[in-house]
Every structure is written in structure tokens, then in C-alpha cells.
Design a protein around this motif. Structure first.
Motif, PDB file in Angstrom:
ATOM      1  N   THR A 167       0.379  -1.816   6.648  1.00 24.94           N
ATOM      2  CA  THR A 167       1.531  -0.948   6.388  1.00 24.94           C
ATOM      3  C   THR A 167       1.469  -0.473   4.949  1.00 24.94           C
ATOM      4  O   THR A 167       2.473  -0.363   4.275  1.00 24.94           O
ATOM      5  CB  THR A 167       2.858  -1.700   6.629  1.00 24.94           C
ATOM      6  OG1 THR A 167       2.829  -2.934   5.892  1.00 24.94           O
ATOM      7  CG2 THR A 167       3.072  -1.999   8.091  1.00 24.94           C
ATOM      8  N   TYR A 202       0.808   5.910   3.843  1.00 23.69           N
ATOM      9  CA  TYR A 202       0.873   6.791   5.019  1.00 23.69           C
ATOM     10  C   TYR A 202      -0.355   6.587   5.908  1.00 23.69           C
ATOM     11  O   TYR A 202      -1.448   6.306   5.437  1.00 23.69           O
ATOM     12  CB  TYR A 202       0.957   8.254   4.588  1.00 23.69           C
ATOM     13  CG  TYR A 202       2.119   8.572   3.679  1.00 23.69           C
ATOM     14  CD1 TYR A 202       3.289   7.810   3.701  1.00 23.69           C
ATOM     15  CD2 TYR A 202       2.065   9.642   2.790  1.00 23.69           C
ATOM     16  CE1 TYR A 202       4.360   8.105   2.866  1.00 23.69           C
ATOM     17  CE2 TYR A 202       3.139   9.944   1.950  1.00 23.69           C
ATOM     18  CZ  TYR A 202       4.271   9.172   1.994  1.00 23.69           C
ATOM     19  OH  TYR A 202       5.324   9.467   1.160  1.00 23.69           O
ATOM     20  N   LEU A 242      -3.029   7.960   7.289  1.00 22.64           N
ATOM     21  CA  LEU A 242      -3.900   9.135   7.262  1.00 22.64           C
ATOM     22  C   LEU A 242      -4.946   9.074   8.368  1.00 22.64           C
ATOM     23  O   LEU A 242      -5.430  10.105   8.838  1.00 22.64           O
ATOM     24  CB  LEU A 242      -4.576   9.262   5.897  1.00 22.64           C
ATOM     25  CG  LEU A 242      -3.614   9.452   4.720  1.00 22.64           C
ATOM     26  CD1 LEU A 242      -4.398   9.602   3.417  1.00 22.64           C
ATOM     27  CD2 LEU A 242      -2.726  10.672   4.927  1.00 22.64           C
ATOM     28  N   GLY A 295       6.287   4.267   9.205  1.00 25.19           N
ATOM     29  CA  GLY A 295       5.660   3.551   8.093  1.00 25.19           C
ATOM     30  C   GLY A 295       5.759   4.274   6.768  1.00 25.19           C
ATOM     31  O   GLY A 295       5.205   3.815   5.776  1.00 25.19           O
ATOM     32  N   SER A 296       6.461   5.405   6.735  1.00 24.67           N
ATOM     33  CA  SER A 296       6.549   6.142   5.460  1.00 24.67           C
ATOM     34  C   SER A 296       7.733   5.653   4.614  1.00 24.67           C
ATOM     35  O   SER A 296       7.994   6.201   3.544  1.00 24.67           O
ATOM     36  CB  SER A 296       6.618   7.647   5.714  1.00 24.67           C
ATOM     37  OG  SER A 296       7.793   7.972   6.429  1.00 24.67           O
ATOM     38  N   THR A 329      10.341   7.794   2.647  1.00 25.18           N
ATOM     39  CA  THR A 329       9.943   8.654   1.524  1.00 25.18           C
ATOM     40  C   THR A 329       9.675  10.088   1.947  1.00 25.18           C
ATOM     41  O   THR A 329       9.414  10.944   1.113  1.00 25.18           O
ATOM     42  CB  THR A 329       8.667   8.125   0.822  1.00 25.18           C
ATOM     43  OG1 THR A 329       7.578   8.185   1.765  1.00 25.18           O
ATOM     44  CG2 THR A 329       8.845   6.700   0.335  1.00 25.18           C
ATOM     45  N   GLY A 350       5.306  -3.506   4.545  1.00 23.95           N
ATOM     46  CA  GLY A 350       5.325  -2.259   3.792  1.00 23.95           C
ATOM     47  C   GLY A 350       5.034  -2.488   2.317  1.00 23.95           C
ATOM     48  O   GLY A 350       4.798  -3.624   1.869  1.00 23.95           O
ATOM     49  N   VAL A 351       5.067  -1.392   1.556  1.00 25.24           N
ATOM     50  CA  VAL A 351       4.719  -1.428   0.136  1.00 25.24           C
ATOM     51  C   VAL A 351       5.972  -1.555  -0.723  1.00 25.24           C
ATOM     52  O   VAL A 351       6.022  -2.349  -1.665  1.00 25.24           O
ATOM     53  CB  VAL A 351       3.959  -0.133  -0.245  1.00 25.24           C
ATOM     54  CG1 VAL A 351       3.655  -0.101  -1.738  1.00 25.24           C
ATOM     55  CG2 VAL A 351       2.678  -0.012   0.579  1.00 25.24           C
ATOM     56  N   MET A 402      -1.466   0.097  -5.093  1.00 21.22           N
ATOM     57  CA  MET A 402      -1.891   1.181  -4.204  1.00 21.22           C
ATOM     58  C   MET A 402      -3.169   1.883  -4.675  1.00 21.22           C
ATOM     59  O   MET A 402      -4.017   2.254  -3.869  1.00 21.22           O
ATOM     60  CB  MET A 402      -0.747   2.181  -3.999  1.00 21.22           C
ATOM     61  CG  MET A 402       0.395   1.598  -3.181  1.00 21.22           C
ATOM     62  SD  MET A 402      -0.114   1.185  -1.481  1.00 21.22           S
ATOM     63  CE  MET A 402       0.055   2.791  -0.705  1.00 21.22           C
ATOM     64  N   MET A 446      -2.223  11.017  -0.145  1.00 24.62           N
ATOM     65  CA  MET A 446      -0.885  10.601   0.309  1.00 24.62           C
ATOM     66  C   MET A 446       0.182  11.279  -0.543  1.00 24.62           C
ATOM     67  O   MET A 446       1.186  11.764  -0.051  1.00 24.62           O
ATOM     68  CB  MET A 446      -0.728   9.079   0.206  1.00 24.62           C
ATOM     69  CG  MET A 446      -1.613   8.294   1.163  1.00 24.62           C
ATOM     70  SD  MET A 446      -1.239   6.525   1.115  1.00 24.62           S
ATOM     71  CE  MET A 446      -2.706   5.867   1.933  1.00 24.62           C
ATOM     72  N   LYS A 456       3.379  13.737   0.366  1.00 27.97           N
ATOM     73  CA  LYS A 456       4.746  13.490  -0.131  1.00 27.97           C
ATOM     74  C   LYS A 456       5.290  14.735  -0.837  1.00 27.97           C
ATOM     75  O   LYS A 456       6.405  15.180  -0.569  1.00 27.97           O
ATOM     76  CB  LYS A 456       4.712  12.284  -1.078  1.00 27.97           C
ATOM     77  CG  LYS A 456       5.895  12.115  -2.000  1.00 27.97           C
ATOM     78  CD  LYS A 456       7.091  11.513  -1.309  1.00 27.97           C
ATOM     79  CE  LYS A 456       8.205  11.185  -2.321  1.00 27.97           C
ATOM     80  NZ  LYS A 456       9.457  10.808  -1.648  1.00 27.97           N
ATOM     81  N   ILE A 499       6.351   3.011  -2.769  1.00 29.24           N
ATOM     82  CA  ILE A 499       4.984   3.251  -2.273  1.00 29.24           C
ATOM     83  C   ILE A 499       4.038   3.690  -3.403  1.00 29.24           C
ATOM     84  O   ILE A 499       2.983   3.084  -3.598  1.00 29.24           O
ATOM     85  CB  ILE A 499       4.918   4.280  -1.115  1.00 29.24           C
ATOM     86  CG1 ILE A 499       5.706   3.774   0.117  1.00 29.24           C
ATOM     87  CG2 ILE A 499       3.464   4.539  -0.728  1.00 29.24           C
ATOM     88  CD1 ILE A 499       5.628   4.692   1.342  1.00 29.24           C
ATOM     89  N   PHE A 500       4.424   4.728  -4.144  1.00 27.53           N
ATOM     90  CA  PHE A 500       3.524   5.255  -5.179  1.00 27.53           C
ATOM     91  C   PHE A 500       3.780   4.563  -6.516  1.00 27.53           C
ATOM     92  O   PHE A 500       4.937   4.399  -6.913  1.00 27.53           O
ATOM     93  CB  PHE A 500       3.713   6.762  -5.314  1.00 27.53           C
ATOM     94  CG  PHE A 500       3.400   7.478  -4.039  1.00 27.53           C
ATOM     95  CD1 PHE A 500       2.084   7.709  -3.665  1.00 27.53           C
ATOM     96  CD2 PHE A 500       4.415   7.882  -3.177  1.00 27.53           C
ATOM     97  CE1 PHE A 500       1.787   8.344  -2.464  1.00 27.53           C
ATOM     98  CE2 PHE A 500       4.121   8.526  -1.968  1.00 27.53           C
ATOM     99  CZ  PHE A 500       2.806   8.744  -1.614  1.00 27.53           C
TER     100      PHE A 500
END
Lengths: 459, 459
Positions: free
Chosen positions: A187, A190, A192, B198-199, B202, B418-419, B427, B438, B442, B456-457
Motif C-alpha cells: 500500500t 499509487y 501505477l 489506496g490513494s 489525496t 498505507g503511507v 517513499m 505519482m 497528484k 504519501i509524498f
């Protein structure tokens, strides 16, 4: 139009012997297995590495030259036909099994590896890659990734996308990226991988693929159930899904398809709506499932139920189903087979098949219907002489009507063959404004529109 | 900072009673179940419809106000903590089961429906949604979609993404789109469903979800196998996967975890490395699989193998595993549990667990390790007093070391949690230049960066 100087540059990248403008090569890469009109590329190039692909794409991107990746050529909707000319990037010589990671149940392959060849290698090690496309003897893993291919075993095992862990992709600007990883689930950011799988070569060129594998089941068994009405066969399938029967395949064939199989394969199956069932697992598990299936079929008025538990009996019974497509083809020499591929919510499968039958009768067309009923995925084959303009148009029109009806039933225009060229006209109807979102992703990754132009998106 | 005029506009959209700036509400939405420092939003808004969400996003987008969707609040990496303030969009009151499409084995739900509640309703109809997150009593379907949640049953049944057919999504600019459809499989265009699943909120806000379901198996059985060495338990798991054993769960617990369960649940399991196995299917199928598992475990030096075939025995045995997380928590009142979640190629699972154990010993930390071994997914729980600054830092450092080691073994930083905020620093290390891809997606969907910023980022 690819210029002479561009061809010289391509030759400099991959060597003179891996670039061709010979008529035979251009013709060979102008058709797939669909009814779509042939269209020649300007040049065919056989790359041998991701680096070569990267150089080719950089060159093509600069000059806005179309690039069409080509692997097995067995697509059914014109997916790899270079409708705007340009470069065909022939991937099928990149056909190495790079690494079998037995301890992780994974395999790393180049895109040109053929499905049956891969599973032949893996079988000896007790593993397999399950999606089983109908054209398993020619379909390549690269093509399967491009089209998110699947077939009979999707009911139990899922589709290609479910097995792709990692991809090396060359983006249209020549950049090499790796998406996904070697963990079985993740997880982290994204997805891809899922974006590239099924994108039909419109977002980049896949140069290496890591698949997760399944352990080979101990035992495979089959059964064939004959019904006097199609509706009863479809009810039986619904109940199999509903009551958690873990069949590895649940296939419905209409009477016409069974007739073609009998004729071409020398079998003597009852020429009636027929359900082919396949089970795998442990010995007792398979036997028990078959008995359960027999009950469910009997409840739905099955008139004959044959079981094949030995490998020999299985092979004899099941080869009929496997050869359905070819049997139909052989029954109509000189004709074009227009392959249909829609998928509807499972409760609508019977209605879908009935619609197709009624339509072909009304239009006086030869139509064969069969499909992966457990998934709601219906294939039709409509037969027409291309020279008989009126008949050919009726056949195309009927195929389109079937697609339209699938949408009305809440289904999709493409169950497993992709959109390619033939179905792009339906994309707005299926996706509405969401198509714009797909297009904006295409524009993001391929701003100059060089990758497989004329596909997926309506012109 | 959300201004008074913006709050007035929010009140105009959803009604005064569905907007709050009360301390208790801001505090309640400032933490999840992770160790991440609390951070308050400026305002909490409870929308009741996609249209309301659309109006809120349009407003927020204009003013560049952060929006953080919030459903169950049970995330483990700070995923829904509004680290940049702004609006918390509390989705949990949108908790209707909109439509049970029994004939299609599908269900349509609003994001706030709780996993156990949904399966409770479906159970009576003989169906279920399998992913089984550990926090199934509080996790919502919306949160599961955001995080692509899964749990013990992923080995056999897959993760949330595998069940999501269709999503209504409100994009950051307020546009409403529907992605996916009701067909069980489709190759029609890009897989946008997998992109949104899973996003982590975001890319937009999910307002309605269509899931495909599975038929409830006839029978569930369990076994517990005790080993004297962890390495032997992990070998047994590898062989189960390798030889096609279709267990519905394959869970490894280390001695410390078993001890916590015994202590808190009043059980008397052997305090040694333990493998929990769950099987489902037909009666005989389950029995047969358990016998096969017994053999595989015996081959790997299993010292005790207990079987639970009745529902009662199953419940007694398996409740231990289910309560592992809470048992550990109860064993350390007043402490923070720092949850780890990595996933490695299955052959590396044993090495991963050993690394975690050695590290915790070296750093004098209490560490519990357990996980979904069949998938290579390891959870660690490191215990620390937040007030003991030195210990707390060591605990965070150890958690990071474990993540780093997972990457070295070819794994992923996030198996199923998840992140969020806690893992974004990793990441770049995991994805390299692909992270840029990714980020460009976004930026395409959320050009003003209002959706769940800081997640995430890496910052």
C-alpha cells in the motif's frame, strides 16, 4: 511518415538487420486476429533491450512518429494495428525467461515470452501463471499485460492484472521507470502497475515483467452438463457462484458452438446448451465439488451430466471447449469471424445471450455464443463474407448492437479483449465524462501522442 | 486557516448543525491509532451527500484550504491526521447500505459503513466481503478503500482493491465522476478504480462504493501449530504456499505475542513461535486441507498441532489471534504502541522477523512480531513511554530500521496500513524517480494540493 534519415537512425540504434521496410514485414504487422482493416506501418523494428527501446522512443517523440508495440499479434479488436502508420516495435524477440524466483513464487520475463511456453517451464517446478487466455499458444506475456488478458480461469484465479507485481516501462519520452515491487502486496503510493496493465501500449512500452505465480493444484477434474434451455444453464452458473463453488472454470456454450466442436473435433456431444465446468484442488476436494455441482445443475433441470476425473478423460472432454474458437473458424472457410467480448453483471448473462441469439435470427446471421459465464463475460462470433458488403455491414452492426445492449444491462464494452480500434467509438457511452480523466492521464504521460495512436480513445 | 466567512459558507452547504469548531470535535479528529503527534483541524464538517461534498471541495479549492477525509479514524500511520489543519470531512455519518444486489453478488455502500456491520448484514444472505482488516469492528469501507486495507484473509481472498468495482468520486475541483462499473471484469480503458483505491484521500473524496462479494463458505476450520524455532514456522508457511494449500489465513505469532494473548485472554497456549491456520470450503475440503497442513508442519518440526473443527472450538482458538493487537496494548497500559507494517518477498519473511527481534534486543525494547506470513506481511509492535524521550526515540528509530531492512530485502514500506504521514520519508527510497510519476498524477488531479496534504509524498 518515417523518413529515410529516421530509418538510418533506427538502424544505428538496433543494427541494420533489426529494421525492415520489406513489404512482407510491413504486411505481417498490418493485421491482428480481428476484422479490422489492415494498415501497414512504415517500418518494423526489433529491439533487444530496454535501452534500445528508450533510444527509439526518444527519437520518435522528437519527431512525433507513431510507435506501436507488437507482441503476439493475436489481439481481437485491432489493438496493435498501426492505424496511423509509423514504427511497429516488434517485441517478440525479447522472449527470455529472465529469472525464476522459485522461493518467492515469482518469475521475471521479457514481454515476448509466450504464455504456454512459460507455463511449460513452470509446470516442472510445480507452479503456474493462471490467467489462461484463449490464444494461450501464441499470446505473449507482454500482450497479456497490455490487454489485461484473461480467459476461462478468471472465475477462480483472476486476470493478468492480479499477477503483475512489477514492470519496467519505457515512457514515451524515453525515460525508464520501474513500477511496483517484489512484495506480494503493498500500500505504498499509487497503484501505477494497474494503470499500465491494460493500457494497450498507449502509455509506454513494457520491457520487463515480474509475475507472482500460483502453486499447481494436485488434481484437475472436469464435468459437462447439458441443458435443454440456455436459461437453465445460466441459472445453474449463477447458483454455482452464489453458493461459493470454487470452480476453476464455468463456461457456457450454445448449441451452435457445440455443433461446430462436434463437427471439427469428431466429438459427439449433445447439441444443446452446455455448461463446461473445471475444478482443481485436492483429489477429494475436486470430487466433492463436482458432486455439489451435479446437484446444483440437477436443480436447474440438467438433462445430462458427465464427469471426467482422469487426466485422459479430462483432456478429451475439455479439449472441445478449448478448440471452440478454432472449430467455428474451420466451419466457415473464407469467412471473417467478428469476435464479440462483453461482460455484464452475472444476473444479466442469460439475458445477454438471448439478446444476441434473437438479433442474429432477425438479421439472418450465423452467430455462435459462448463465454466465461461465472464472470458474466460473453463472447459472440458472427460469421460474414467480407465480399458480401451487405452481410458484412449487418454483422458489424449486430456486434455493435450487442455491445450497446451490454451497456444497457450495466456491463462493459470489453470483458477481456481490450478496446483497441474497434471499440473506441463506445468509450464515451460507457465512461461519460470520466473518459476525459483517462485522456488527461494519457496526455500527461504521452503529451505528443506517439504511443499507439488511434486506440482506446474515440477519434 | 479557515476563516469565519468560509465557516459560514460551510454552514450554508450542510447546515449549522453539521459544522463544528468545538474543541472536543477538533481534538477527536486530531489523532488516529498511530504514534503520530496530534494535529487539530480548523473545522469538522459532516456532509450527507456527494453534492454537499462537491460544494465543499469547490469552496476549499478556490481558497486552497486543506481537506482531509475522515472515516473510521483507525489508521495506523497518521493517514487522516490533518497535519496542515483545514477542514476534516467526516464521512462516517454517510453510513447507509444503499443497495444489496444479491443477484449480482454486489453491494453498494456509502463510505461510512463499518466492515463488521456490512458483513453482519450480508452473512444472513450467505455472502461476505472478505478482506478482514484487523480493526474490522471500527474500520469503515471508505477507509478501507482509501488505504486498500486487508488482513488475515488476503492470502486466499486478496485485498480491498480486488473487490472494488465502481466508485463515485468527488474530484478536488468539485467535479463528480464515476469510475469502474458493475461488470466483474473489464478491459475498457485505464484502471482508474485501482488508482483511487489506496490513494489515501489525496486524489479526491469517495462518496459511494460498489463492491463485489463472495459466497460464504459452507465450513470454516482452524488449526494451531507450535514450533520451537521461528525459522521452522516460516518454512512451514513457505511450503503451504508452495504446495498450493488454499488456507484462508496463515498467521505467524512470536512467543511474546502468544504470551500477551495468554495473559489478557486467559488462554494457555504454548508460549513459543506459533502458526495459526484457517481453512474454509466444504466440510471434507477443510478436513483434508488441515491434514495436509499437519503433514507440512510436521515435516518442519512442529511440536504441537491442535485442530478446531467445530464452530465453538474454532472461536476459542482463533479469538486469540484476533485479539493479539489489543492483548499487547492491554499488557502495557500508558504506553504507546508503534505499529510496524512491512511486506517482503515470502522467502524473506523469516529473515525479516529475525532482524526485528535482534534489533529490539540490541536496543532493549519490547517488541512483538506477528503477521500475515503467507503474504510476507510482517507487523511489529514496539512499546515505549512517550514521556521517556530516549526510549521513544529508540522505538521510532527501530521501526524505521525495520522498514529500511524490508526495502533491502526487496520489500515494501507499507504492506497494508498505507503511507500516511509516518512513512512518507521512505517513499523516495522505495520508488526512486517513479515517485515523480505519482506526484505528477497528484498534480494533475489536485493542482492546488488541497487533498490530505502532507501525506504519501515526502515534504
Amino acid at each position: 511518415m518515417v523518413t529515410d534519415s529516421e530509418i538510418a537512425e533506427l538502424e544505428a540504434i538496433v543494427g541494420k538487420e533489426n529494421v525492415s521496410t520489406r513489404s512482407s514485414d510491413l504486411d505481417g504487422h498490418s493485421v491482428d486476429e480481428s476484422w479490422v482493416e489492415p494498415h501497414r506501418p512504415d517500418v518494423v523494428v526489433w529491439p533487444a533491450s530496454a535501452e534500445a527501446i528508450s533510444s527509439i522512443l526518444r527519437l520518435a517523440n522528437e519527431r512525433r512518429t507513431p510507435v506501436v508495440p507488437w507482441s503476439g499479434g493475436s489481439s481481437l479488436e485491432g489493438n496493435p494495428i498501426p492505424v496511423e502508420g509509423g514504427i511497429v516495435l516488434a517485441m517478440y524477440r525479447m522472449n527470455e525467461i529472465v529469472d525464476i524466483r522459485e522461493d518467492d513464487l515469482q518469475v521475471v520475463v521479457q514481454p515476448g515470452v509466450v504464455y504456454d511456453d512459460l507455463n511449460g517451464r513452470l509446470r516442472r517446478m510445480g507452479m503456474f501463471f493462471p490467467p489462461a487466455p484463449g490464444s494461450s499458444d501464441v499470446a505473449t506475456i507482454g500482450g497479456m499485460v497490455a490487454n489485461n488478458s484473461s480467459g476461462m480461469r478468471a472465475f477462480k484465479y483472476g486476470v493478468t492484472r492480479d499477477y503483475v507485481l512489477k514492470l519496467d516501462v519505457v515512457l514515451p519520452n524515453g525515460e525508464l521507470v520501474t513500477v511496483g515491487g517484489n512484495a506480494k502486496k503493498s500500500t505504498s503510493g499509487y497503484d501505477l502497475v494497474s494503470l499500465f496493465v491494460g493500457s494497450e501500449g498507449t502509455l509506454g512500452v513494457v520491457s520487463e515483467i515480474t509475475l507472482r505465480l500460483a502453486g499447481l493444484p494436485e488434481k484437475v477434474g472436469a464435468a459437462v452438463a447439458v441443458f435443454d434451455e440456455l436459461a437453465r444453464a445460466t441459472s445453474a452458473v449463477y447458483e454455482c457462484a452464489r453458493y461459493g463453488l470454487a470452480a476453476s472454470a464455468l463456461e457456457i456454450l450454445d448449441s451452435a458452438t457445440v455443433r461446430a466442436i462436434n463437427l471439427q473435433q469428431g466429438l459427439s456431444l449433445a447439441e444443446a446448451p452446455t455448461l463446461f465446468l473445471e475444478f482443481d484442488g485436492t483429489q477429494t476436494g475436486v470430487e466433492e465439488q463436482i458432486e455439489y455441482a451435479r446437484e446444483l445443475c440437477a436443480d436447474n433441470g440438467c438433462v445430462d451430466f458427465q464427469v471426467a476425473l482422469t487426466a485422459e478423460a479430462y483432456e478429451k472432454l475439455w479439449s472441445g471447449r478449448r478448440e471452440a474458437h478454432d472449430s467455428i473458424k474451420l466451419s466457415h472457410p473464407g469467412c471473417t469471424m467478428i469476435a464479440g467480448d462483453v461482460c455484464v453483471p452475472i444476473s444479466k448473462f442469460g439475458e445477454m445471450i438471448e439478446f444476441a441469439h434473437a438479433l442474429s435470427q432477425r438479421l439472418d446471421l450465423s452467430l455462435y455464443a459462448f463465454g466465461h459465464a461465472g464472470d458474466g463475460n460473453l463472447h459472440t462470433e458472427i460469421i460474414a463474407h467480407r465480399e458480401n458488403g451487405d452481410q458484412f455491414s449487418r454483422a458489424l452492426w449486430a456486434t455493435d448492437e450487442i455491445v450497446g445492449h451490454a451497456l444497457e444491462l450495466g456491463g462493459t464494452v470489453a470483458g477481456e479483449h481490450g478496446v483497441g480500434f474497434a471499440k473506441r467509438q463506445f468509450m464515451s457511452r460507457e465512461h461519460g465524462r470520466t473518459l476525459q480523466l483517462m485522456r488527461s492521464i494519457k496526455d500527461l504521460l504521452d503529451p505528443k501522442g506517439i504511443m499507439n495512436p488511434g486506440k482506446i480513445f474515440p477519434g
